[in-house]
Design a protein around this motif. Structure first.
Motif, mmCIF file in Angstrom:
data_model
loop_
_atom_site.group_PDB
_atom_site.id
_atom_site.type_symbol
_atom_site.label_atom_id
_atom_site.label_comp_id
_atom_site.label_asym_id
_atom_site.label_seq_id
_atom_site.Cartn_x
_atom_site.Cartn_y
_atom_site.Cartn_z
ATOM 1 N N VAL A 185 0.851 -1.191 0.000
ATOM 2 C CA VAL A 185 0.000 0.000 0.000
ATOM 3 C C VAL A 185 0.889 1.244 0.000
ATOM 4 N N TRP A 186 0.717 2.074 -1.019
ATOM 5 C CA TRP A 186 1.537 3.272 -1.177
ATOM 6 C C TRP A 186 0.752 4.509 -0.762
ATOM 7 N N PRO A 187 1.439 5.548 -0.293
ATOM 8 C CA PRO A 187 0.747 6.782 0.117
ATOM 9 C C PRO A 187 0.122 7.491 -1.075
ATOM 10 N N ALA A 188 -0.775 8.418 -0.796
ATOM 11 C CA ALA A 188 -1.475 9.161 -1.853
ATOM 12 C C ALA A 188 -0.488 9.923 -2.717
ATOM 13 N N ARG A 189 -0.833 10.068 -3.972
ATOM 14 C CA ARG A 189 0.030 10.772 -4.910
ATOM 15 C C ARG A 189 0.049 12.273 -4.600
ATOM 16 N N LYS A 190 1.214 12.884 -4.800
ATOM 17 C CA LYS A 190 1.358 14.313 -4.542
ATOM 18 C C LYS A 190 1.700 15.094 -5.808
ATOM 19 N N THR A 191 1.959 14.363 -6.897
ATOM 20 C CA THR A 191 2.338 15.046 -8.133
ATOM 21 C C THR A 191 1.135 15.723 -8.769
ATOM 22 N N ALA A 192 1.396 16.797 -9.500
ATOM 23 C CA ALA A 192 0.323 17.561 -10.130
ATOM 24 C C ALA A 192 -0.235 16.827 -11.352
ATOM 25 N N THR A 193 0.619 16.098 -12.071
ATOM 26 C CA THR A 193 0.198 15.388 -13.271
ATOM 27 C C THR A 193 -0.328 14.016 -12.900
ATOM 28 N N LYS A 194 -1.557 13.717 -13.340
ATOM 29 C CA LYS A 194 -2.160 12.430 -13.000
ATOM 30 C C LYS A 194 -2.876 11.853 -14.220
ATOM 31 N N ASN A 195 -2.126 11.712 -15.311
ATOM 32 C CA ASN A 195 -2.715 11.172 -16.533
ATOM 33 C C ASN A 195 -2.804 9.651 -16.522
ATOM 34 N N VAL A 196 -2.134 9.020 -15.577
ATOM 35 C CA VAL A 196 -2.119 7.561 -15.504
ATOM 36 C C VAL A 196 -2.796 7.110 -14.208
ATOM 37 N N ASN A 197 -3.764 6.209 -14.316
ATOM 38 C CA ASN A 197 -4.463 5.694 -13.133
ATOM 39 C C ASN A 197 -3.692 4.575 -12.457
ATOM 40 N N GLN A 198 -3.063 3.708 -13.257
ATOM 41 C CA GLN A 198 -2.311 2.588 -12.705
ATOM 42 C C GLN A 198 -1.032 2.363 -13.497
ATOM 43 N N PHE A 199 0.018 2.016 -12.780
ATOM 44 C CA PHE A 199 1.307 1.700 -13.381
ATOM 45 C C PHE A 199 1.711 0.339 -12.825
ATOM 46 N N LYS A 200 1.746 -0.681 -13.682
ATOM 47 C CA LYS A 200 1.937 -2.055 -13.215
ATOM 48 C C LYS A 200 3.253 -2.651 -13.688
ATOM 49 N N ILE A 201 3.835 -3.489 -12.851
ATOM 50 C CA ILE A 201 4.944 -4.342 -13.262
ATOM 51 C C ILE A 201 4.461 -5.778 -13.136
ATOM 52 N N GLN A 202 4.528 -6.507 -14.229
ATOM 53 C CA GLN A 202 3.992 -7.862 -14.271
ATOM 54 C C GLN A 202 5.074 -8.929 -14.372
ATOM 55 N N ARG A 203 6.291 -8.502 -14.651
ATOM 56 C CA ARG A 203 7.378 -9.468 -14.759
ATOM 57 C C ARG A 203 8.703 -8.790 -14.478
ATOM 58 N N ALA A 204 9.566 -9.456 -13.717
ATOM 59 C CA ALA A 204 10.931 -8.985 -13.467
ATOM 60 C C ALA A 204 11.808 -10.217 -13.337
ATOM 61 N N GLN A 205 12.730 -10.386 -14.263
ATOM 62 C CA GLN A 205 13.587 -11.580 -14.249
ATOM 63 C C GLN A 205 14.986 -11.229 -14.733
ATOM 64 N N TRP A 206 15.972 -11.753 -14.002
ATOM 65 C CA TRP A 206 17.366 -11.497 -14.353
ATOM 66 C C TRP A 206 17.987 -12.742 -14.970
ATOM 67 N N SER A 207 18.700 -12.564 -16.085
ATOM 68 C CA SER A 207 19.372 -13.682 -16.746
ATOM 69 C C SER A 207 20.443 -13.131 -17.673
ATOM 70 N N ASN A 208 21.610 -13.768 -17.659
ATOM 71 C CA ASN A 208 22.713 -13.371 -18.553
ATOM 72 C C ASN A 208 23.040 -11.884 -18.442
ATOM 73 N N ASN A 209 23.116 -11.412 -17.183
ATOM 74 C CA ASN A 209 23.466 -10.016 -16.906
ATOM 75 C C ASN A 209 22.466 -9.015 -17.487
ATOM 76 N N THR A 210 21.230 -9.455 -17.639
ATOM 77 C CA THR A 210 20.179 -8.580 -18.153
ATOM 78 C C THR A 210 18.924 -8.719 -17.297
ATOM 79 N N LEU A 211 18.359 -7.580 -16.896
ATOM 80 C CA LEU A 211 17.109 -7.565 -16.152
ATOM 81 C C LEU A 211 15.985 -7.244 -17.139
#
Length: 298
Positions: A185-211
């Motif tokens: 749970v993150w605190p309320a947004r304080k930035t003036a620009t709110k063009n995006v409702n959600q920002f998601k990360i669905q995958r994070a994997q490291w392999s061969n020195n690459t994320l």
């Protein structure tokens, strides 16, 4: 039993009554329907757990009861199956509510309820509700949504929730597998620009020195073409470790027509984060890095 050795039944009573340190006397096993220590432990002294006890306890008292007193599976009756969901979720106070779709399969199409429980000593998800049963359009399966709009007091915390599906109706009591979700749970947004409702990360994997990172951007309804273009122009990936250490350099993200994005970033074993935190327009997304080396940064 020794005072410091808590049986699973004792943990159940402790979670219900708020008792954190109790004697594991026989009277404490009654609510769970146990007859003695060896129902759950390997011996009469409370050492070790029988296979399946801890998994059953994830489902709370109903799960433990089902383990101690399994219902013989009748001909034509099978356990419901609760389908997997993403393990990690993010929600921002004051933003779009968190909705977790819980899909259930049952060979006999039995009616069911969804149980919510939290592990011992975990924070309660106060204010969360379950929707009425619906039909999921994509899978055509029955579903119930877990909905939560956290408050300001719940910000900057991590919550763990266990879900199970249980049959209901005459002679139908079988319990499904347990599905677990971890919610940041993150605190309320304080930035003036709110063009995006959600920002998601669905995958994070490291392999061969690459994320390799992948996710999605959900834009605010009613944006003009110019506003959408402006949001994409300013869409930069800022990465931090779980402890807040900045890693890598800010890089621009390209989003396709559906709002999906993908990014590969070079990282040597000594600098790859164990958990990556991303931020855009005051929105945060977190994910553990799969296959991260033992030297990953906390």
């Amino acid at each position: 039993m020794n005072k410091k050795i808590l049986s699973v039944a004792t943990l159940v009573i402790g979670s219900i009554s708020g008792i954190s340190d109790v004697l594991a006397k026989p009277e404490f096993v009654i609510p769970a329907g146990a007859t003695g220590c060896t129902n759950c432990h390997l011996d009469d002294f409370g050492f070790g757990f029988k296979a399946g006890v801890l998994d059953a306890f994830k489902g709370g008292l109903p799960g433990l009861k089902a383990f101690l007193h399994p219902t013989p599976i009748k001909s034509g009756d099978s356990k419901p199956i609760l389908h997997p969901i993403n393990t990690y979720w993010d929600v921002t106070v004051g933003g779009t509510p968190l909705v977790l779709p819980l899909l259930v399969s049952d060979a006999e199409d039995d009616m069911f309820t969804v149980n919510i429980s939290t592990p011992t000593n975990a924070l309660p998800v106060k204010g969360a509700i379950l929707s009425q049963e619906r039909t999921d359009i994509a899978s055509n399966l029955p579903a119930i949504d877990f909905k939560w709009r956290p408050t300001v007091a719940q910000a900057n915390q991590t919550y763990t929730v266990n879900f199970t599906a249980q049959e209901k109706g005459t002679g139908r009591t079988l319990l499904s597998n347990t599905v677990t979700a971890t919610i940041n749970v993150w605190p309320a947004r304080k930035t003036a620009t709110k063009n995006v409702n959600q920002f998601k990360i669905q995958r994070a994997q490291w392999s061969n020195n690459t994320l390799t990172l992948a996710g999605a951007v959900i834009f605010k309804n009613g944006l003009t073409t110019a506003q959408r273009a402006a949001a994409l122009k300013a869409l930069y990936l800022n990465m931090r470790t779980n402890s807040g250490l900045v890693v890598g350099t800010a890089s621009h993200l390209t989003v396709d027509a559906s709002g999906n994005w993908k990014k590969t970033v070079p990282f040597k074993a000594a600098t790859v984060p164990c958990t990556v935190k991303l931020e855009y327009e005051g929105l945060n997304a977190t994910s553990p890095v799969k296959l991260a080396p033992k030297t990953c940064l906390q």
